[in-house]
Design a protein around this motif. Structure first.
Motif, PDB file in Angstrom:
ATOM      1  N   LEU A 233       0.990  -1.354   0.065  1.00  0.00           N
ATOM      2  CA  LEU A 233      -0.118  -0.012   0.113  1.00  0.00           C
ATOM      3  C   LEU A 233       1.082   1.319  -0.296  1.00  0.00           C
ATOM      4  CD1 LEU A 233      -1.186  -2.027   2.441  1.00  0.00           C
ATOM      5  CD2 LEU A 233      -3.043  -0.579   1.929  1.00  0.00           C
ATOM      6  N   VAL A 261      -2.084  -1.675  -3.642  1.00  0.00           N
ATOM      7  CA  VAL A 261      -3.019  -0.584  -3.520  1.00  0.00           C
ATOM      8  C   VAL A 261      -2.422   0.643  -3.785  1.00  0.00           C
ATOM      9  CG1 VAL A 261      -4.591   0.474  -1.787  1.00  0.00           C
ATOM     10  CG2 VAL A 261      -4.229  -2.156  -1.604  1.00  0.00           C
ATOM     11  N   LEU A 293      -5.808  -2.584  -6.811  1.00  0.00           N
ATOM     12  CA  LEU A 293      -6.786  -1.886  -6.287  1.00  0.00           C
ATOM     13  C   LEU A 293      -6.566  -0.336  -6.318  1.00  0.00           C
ATOM     14  CD1 LEU A 293      -7.907  -3.547  -2.977  1.00  0.00           C
ATOM     15  CD2 LEU A 293      -8.597  -3.938  -5.093  1.00  0.00           C
ATOM     16  N   VAL A 295      -7.047   2.867  -5.432  1.00  0.00           N
ATOM     17  CA  VAL A 295      -7.784   3.607  -4.597  1.00  0.00           C
ATOM     18  C   VAL A 295      -7.550   5.010  -4.567  1.00  0.00           C
ATOM     19  CG1 VAL A 295      -5.657   3.681  -3.155  1.00  0.00           C
ATOM     20  CG2 VAL A 295      -8.223   3.463  -1.796  1.00  0.00           C
ATOM     21  N   ASP A 300      -7.272   4.663   1.947  1.00  0.00           N
ATOM     22  CA  ASP A 300      -6.784   3.281   2.453  1.00  0.00           C
ATOM     23  C   ASP A 300      -7.340   2.718   3.563  1.00  0.00           C
ATOM     24  OD1 ASP A 300      -4.184   3.063   0.433  1.00  0.00           O
ATOM     25  OD2 ASP A 300      -4.300   5.045   1.202  1.00  0.00           O
TER      26      ASP A 300
END
Length: 775
Positions: A233, A261, A293, A295, A300
């Motif tokens: 992430l 992400v 993903l 985002v 997050d």
């Protein structure tokens, strides 16, 4: 009438280099990266010097890369090229043979040098001797080392209170230099020790210390090879930690699924061509991400809550099949409160906030429900938001539900930036020192160190701005360009009586200065350090807690350079005279004596001098790996977090700042960002095509970016609109060019880390440029 002297520019010049657009890359590294690395290295130094530097880079008993903190393999290091493209660029940048001497500074005023962009300032060359800027002067002039230290000592000894001095540390500083630097400041009487961790992973350190009892990650490199799922992430490993791609490739080959992400489809998240493997040389690529993903910026926390909510639903359908209740019962606290809170959220709302469809979220939840060996990795895309600490709490909550901490193939992996930023914190660079460290310093040296907390980066800037701090000493780094609110920070530095920078090369922080200014040129990681006939070495700690030797191999470009440890020792002797209770001469003569004292004061360094000489170094203790929690309740703690959403107005956008591929932190290696298809330009803004149309703009048009936080307009002028695949109402720009837009008051809750990746901005047609720029 006397004309007011020109203030050197705090920002990069508002002009363009000539934008050229290409297609974003789908695969990172490969043979092309090898070619680019070679061009950088051998374009800055002779082939023999370049080869010598590269062959010892990241080798056992060689020197540690001056770039990122990604760990070296414990076992199978490549004997040919245990480094990445950006590591080679960092070496080229540091080890260049071009140097700047007094004639250069005599020919160029400080104000004229500040008109250059950061790339050309850095390319001026290595600083070859100490330089001094007297009050009112327009040019730096040479100064002897003795006179430089006398100047600093005079200012420090003339302060009314030690807390009027600020001592900053860059993450490249070695363990040895960092330890005696913080020791010097404590004997001097202050804990004003801001460091670059305050700007990159302070949110991580705060959150993990409270949750798990140690402000560091829990995994080793081997865990990547045993993991079942790796979640990444807020991180762009292809540019910022390229050697991580090898670990991801190996983990995926062993069966791991990778979930990425990010608001941008970063090249290193998509595919990897390993130039050290036959397949990579032949152009055969490895797909890395299984589930991507996209985002929204700072979505997050909502995403993780949505995943947890789906996991909880599945656990309630099939009790005992999703959550690790044995682990939760034995090792954690706060589970019931956490469950009660997560049930308050609606899945549809969470999906809307994060910008991910419920089907995609469910795909990830289904994957995690069946696995327990899970690694979660994150970087500044997580830590530089107002809710950063809560987001990291939530990441840990997810791992605790699955029992995914303290066992092979699982755990936390915050990926650090500078190659010793974690080591600096370990040996005492911290504005909020732990009582155990202070007690040991008192026991070993016999003086009472200051107990009150000092100033971090943001509070140091405020203190200088308000005239409460009068001396700034920077141990490495480019403080002005790294920090938020550029014009505010520039004014803060100008308010100082003295600014001092220990540096290898010229940067913008040398050009925006106090009434007096000094540049102290030091040896770099690549440089041979021979002192009193002894070839010295230093040591560094990587992101996974390994401490190893770093010994430079190249002849320094000047005979007038000193190492960082020697600079600290001579500064201490000049400041204290015979008042010190510490034997600084001993430290200066041989760094083994520094390591002996680190062993006495800092936990985990037993037999330091012996273990650091072992090939590959040694691991520091890490309780989370053994499921030992150094928290107040001796448990790993669930934390209840609240999702607070600040809606954007119709004409507002949420800006995140990013690095280009030709950049490491504030050091600009070149003007290309080939992975994103941007060439020969940095003054660009990445926008969603629909937002370009909605705002009444055109692709290639030049706009100004601005906001009005704290009742003051901040403007970054002259940026070219680039259409890019990024979520609606989100934009991305390069730093440090847009750091001017980050308000000094915009910080992460609890950690006080600048929130540089969630800056609310507006756009308007540029007042400097009337016509669109043809790309």
């Amino acid at each position: 009438m006397n004309k007011e002297p020109e203030q050197p520019a705090a920002q990069n010049p508002e002009k363009f280099s000539g934008l050229k657009l290409g297609e974003p890359y789908k695969v990172a590294a490969g043979v092309h990266a090898v070619v680019v690395a070679g061009e950088h290295v051998f374009g800055q130094m002779p082939i023999s010097r370049g080869m010598k530097a590269l062959f010892k880079l990241n080798q056992k008993l060689g020197y540690d890369c001056p770039s990122c903190a990604w760990p070296d393999p414990d076992d199978d290091r490549s004997s040919i090229a245990e480094y990445c493209e950006n590591g080679a660029k960092a070496v080229a940048d540091e080890a260049m043979t071009k140097s700047i001497k007094p004639p250069f500074f005599a020919e160029n005023t400080v104000a004229d040098l500040a008109k250059l962009d950061d790339y050309h300032i850095s390319k001026s060359g290595r600083i070859a001797q100490p330089m001094y800027l007297p009050e009112g002067a327009t040019h730096y002039q040479p100064i002897s080392w003795d006179d430089a230290f006398k100047t600093i000592a005079s200012h420090l000894n003339g302060l009314q209170n030690p807390n009027e001095a600020i001592f900053y540390t860059s993450g490249r500083t070695s363990n040895e230099a960092a330890y005696i630097y913080q020791l010097f400041t404590k004997e001097y009487g202050t804990n004003n020790l801001p460091d670059c961790s305050n700007m990159c992973h302070e949110s991580t350190s705060f959150a993990l210390a409270k949750n798990l009892g140690i402000g560091k990650g829990s995994v080793k490199l081997q865990d990547f090879y045993e993991a079942e799922v790796i979640v990444i992430l807020g991180q762009n490993p292809g540019t910022n930690h390229p050697r991580m791609l090898t670990a991801l490739q190996k983990g995926r080959a062993n069966g791991a699924k990778i979930v990425s992400v990010n608001p941008l489809h970063e090249t290193g998240l998509l595919g990897f061509s390993n130039p050290q493997k036959f397949q990579g040389v032949m152009g055969i690529n490895t797909r890395l991400t299984d589930i991507f993903l996209q985002v929204k910026v700072n979505g997050d926390l909502a995403l993780i809550k949505a995943i947890e909510l789906l996991l909880l639903e599945e656990e309630e359908k099939k009790p005992g099949t999703v959550f690790d209740h044995d682990f939760i019962t034995e090792h954690t606290s706060g589970y019931l409160e956490f469950i009660s809170q997560i049930k308050k959220y609606e899945l549809e709302y969470l999906a809307e906030v994060c910008g991910i469809s419920i089907d995609q979220i469910r795909e990830v939840a289904d994957l995690l429900a069946k696995k327990s060996k899970i690694i979660v990795c994150w970087a500044m895309g997580i830590t530089q938001h107002k809710n950063a600490v809560d987001t990291i709490y939530e990441l840990v909550n997810l791992l605790l539900l699955k029992g995914s901490i303290g066992k092979p193939g699982a755990g936390t992996c915050p990926t650090r930036g500078h190659s010793n930023v974690q080591g600096d914190r370990t040996v005492g660079i911290f504005d909020k020192p732990h009582e155990a460290l202070l007690d040991q310093i008192k026991k070993v040296y016999g003086f009472e160190p200051p107990r009150e907390h000092g100033l971090d980066v943001v509070n140091s800037i405020k203190a200088m701005y308000e005239g409460k701090a009068k001396v700034f000493f920077g141990m490495g780094g480019n403080f002005l360009s790294a920090t938020p609110d550029t014009n505010y920070t520039a004014e803060a530095l100008r308010n100082c009586d003295l600014t001092v920078h220990v540096s290898t090369k010229l940067n913008r922080s040398h050009l925006v200065h106090g009434k007096e200014a000094l540049i102290l040129p030091c040896l770099g990681r690549t440089d041979l350090d021979i002192h009193d006939g002894i070839t010295q070495f230093v040591s560094c700690e990587n992101s996974m807690g390994v401490v190893q030797m770093s010994k430079g191999v190249l002849k320094p470009v000047s005979d007038h350079l000193l190492s960082e440890p020697v600079i600290v020792c001579r500064l201490a002797k000049a400041t204290f005279g015979n008042r010190s209770v510490i034997d600084w001469d001993k430290f200066e003569k041989n760094y083994d004596y520094i390591r002996d004292d680190i062993e006495k004061v800092v936990n985990g360094f037993e037999q330091y001098n012996q273990k650091v000489r072992v090939k590959g170094g040694f691991y520091l203790p890490n309780g989370t790996r053994e499921r030992k929690w150094d928290t107040l309740n001796s448990k790993a703690n669930f934390n209840v977090t609240e999702l607070v959403v600040e809606p954007l107005a119709e004409d507002e956008l949420l800006m995140m700042s990013v690095r280009s591929h030709d950049q490491f932190n504030t050091t600009i290696y070149g003007m290309d960002d080939r992975y994103r298809g941007i060439f020969n330009e940095r003054r660009v803004i990445f926008m969603n095509p629909a937002d370009i149309i909605k705002g009444g703009f055109e692709i290639g048009e030049v706009i100004d970016i601005y906001n009005n936080s704290d009742g003051r307009e901040r403007v970054a002028k002259g940026f070219i609109i680039v259409s890019y695949d990024i979520p609606r109402q989100c934009v991305a720009t390069y730093y440090p060019e847009t750091n001017v837009l980050v308000p000094i008051s915009s910080v992460a809750d609890k950690s006080n880390q600048p929130a540089s990746k969630s800056v609310v901005v507006k756009l308007r047609k540029s007042r400097l440029f009337n016509q669109p720029v043809t790309a």
